[in-house]
Design an enzyme around this catalytic site. Structure first.
Site, PDB file in Angstrom:
ATOM      1  N   ASP A  86       0.809  -1.224   0.000  1.00 51.47           N
ATOM      2  CA  ASP A  86       0.000   0.000   0.000  1.00 51.47           C
ATOM      3  C   ASP A  86       0.841   1.273   0.000  1.00 51.47           C
ATOM      4  OD1 ASP A  86      -2.428  -1.266  -0.082  1.00 51.47           O
ATOM      5  OD2 ASP A  86      -2.735  -1.261   2.082  1.00 51.47           O
ATOM      6  N   ARG A 117       0.517  -1.536   7.670  1.00 51.50           N
ATOM      7  CA  ARG A 117       1.078  -0.357   7.001  1.00 51.50           C
ATOM      8  C   ARG A 117       2.114   0.380   7.851  1.00 51.50           C
ATOM      9  NH1 ARG A 117      -2.929   3.333   3.658  1.00 51.50           N
ATOM     10  NH2 ARG A 117      -0.900   3.767   2.714  1.00 51.50           N
ATOM     11  N   ARG A 176      -9.877   6.060  10.794  1.00 49.67           N
ATOM     12  CA  ARG A 176      -8.417   5.962  10.804  1.00 49.67           C
ATOM     13  C   ARG A 176      -7.798   7.012  11.729  1.00 49.67           C
ATOM     14  NH1 ARG A 176      -6.338   3.091   6.400  1.00 49.67           N
ATOM     15  NH2 ARG A 176      -7.760   1.397   5.883  1.00 49.67           N
ATOM     16  N   HIS A 204     -11.378   7.283   4.747  1.00 52.46           N
ATOM     17  CA  HIS A 204     -10.539   8.472   4.810  1.00 52.46           C
ATOM     18  C   HIS A 204     -11.330   9.664   4.268  1.00 52.46           C
ATOM     19  CE1 HIS A 204      -6.356   6.326   4.721  1.00 52.46           C
ATOM     20  NE2 HIS A 204      -6.627   6.759   5.941  1.00 52.46           N
ATOM     21  N   CYS A 215      -5.332   9.327  -3.426  1.00 55.73           N
ATOM     22  CA  CYS A 215      -4.578   8.416  -2.566  1.00 55.73           C
ATOM     23  C   CYS A 215      -3.136   8.258  -3.049  1.00 55.73           C
ATOM     24  CB  CYS A 215      -5.246   7.042  -2.532  1.00 55.73           C
ATOM     25  SG  CYS A 215      -6.762   6.968  -1.562  1.00 55.73           S
TER      26      CYS A 215
END
Length: 284
Positions: free
Chosen positions: A79, A104, A149, A178, A272
């Site tokens: 990612d 992550r 998040r 997000h 992103c």
């Protein structure tokens, strides 16, 4: 390049601002785990196609006159392509990140090292903070997402570091985990967003702050149409978000559709993949 304003709006002046972006080539892209509703590790992923789609996005920015810097991808971090989550950079200051999910976590030091080497004034996060995924500069305010998040407690640090008033945006739909999946900043005065992605109180704040906002449909949000990048005139967004693109053209913006369907399998779109590097005073 798609999109022309309607004849009655041809005299509108949309100012494009040259941007500096950071991106990460999806060399190691895969969907090996599920940390959002978009991810299905059992579904096939074409890594080569993901790279080609990403290259088209990067070339689009270059064709528009923007500069693109690259961070080296790290094996085992599929990612890392989603550079927007790597930090928040405003006025030459960079706040590093702390990811919620352990899968992550190792991206954070990689991005931190890049900011340090690039000469940004660096700040470490005190709480979970997933960078521009949840922090969007809109004129003289920082819109800061929370709910899935980024921790609400991080918003106070954002205000102290960057000196902009921070407006908390409560996200309520896990598909839009997000802020940058539910809202895009088009210019200093205008945003586009999906009302249903926000709590009633946050919807009321958005109506007050942005009475002329563009409202996206659920159909466009479900192809991550709001995960878009605007330079004030050109809006780069997923090619599948056709209704949103039409609304933006009606407002005088020029839209450029990019197919990032392979990266969408991990819940990502143009924004992103794109971290804006604001050096010196924020671009106006």
């Amino acid at each position: 390049m798609a999109g022309r304003a309607r004849p009655q709006e041809q005299d509108m002046t949309m100012d494009a601002t040259s941007q500096r972006f950071l991106m990460c080539r999806p060399t190691y892209f895969a969907v090996d785990y599920a940390i959002n509703p978009w991810m299905d590790p059992t579904a096939p992923v074409d890594a080569g196609l993901a790279i080609r789609q990403w290259e088209q996005l990067r070339q689009t920015y270059l064709d528009l006159g923007h500069s693109v810097e690259l961070i080296d991808p790290v094996a085992g971090l599929p990612d890392m392509v989603f550079a927007a989550n790597g930090g928040t950079v405003i006025d030459g200051k960079a706040m590093a990140v702390q990811f919620r999910d352990p899968q992550r976590a190792d991206e954070a030091p990689a991005y931190r090292d890049w900011f340090e080497a690039a000469g940004f004034e660096l700040y470490d996060p005190k709480h979970v903070n997933e960078g521009e995924g949840d922090v969007l500069l809109a004129g003289d305010h920082l819109l800061a997402g929370t709910g899935f998040r980024t921790a609400h407690a991080s918003h106070a640090q954002l205000q102290e570091v960057f000196g902009y008033p921070v407006i908390t945006m409560q996200l309520v739909d896990p598909r839009f985990y997000h802020l940058d999946t539910a809202l895009t900043v088009l210019d200093e005065r205008t945003v586009a967003y999906l009302p249903e992605a926000f709590s009633p109180g946050s919807q009321a704040v958005l109506r007050r702050l942005f009475p002329d906002a563009v409202h996206a449909t659920m159909a466009d949000a479900e192809v991550l149409g709001l995960n878009a990048v605007s330079d004030g005139r050109h809006v780069v967004l997923p090619a599948q978000a056709t209704d949103l693109a039409a609304k933006l053209r009606d407002r005088g913006y020029e839209t450029i559709g990019i197919d990032l369907s392979e990266l969408r399998k991990a819940g990502g779109g143009p924004k992103c993949c794109t971290l804006r590097l604001r050096q010196g005073k924020a671009s106006k």
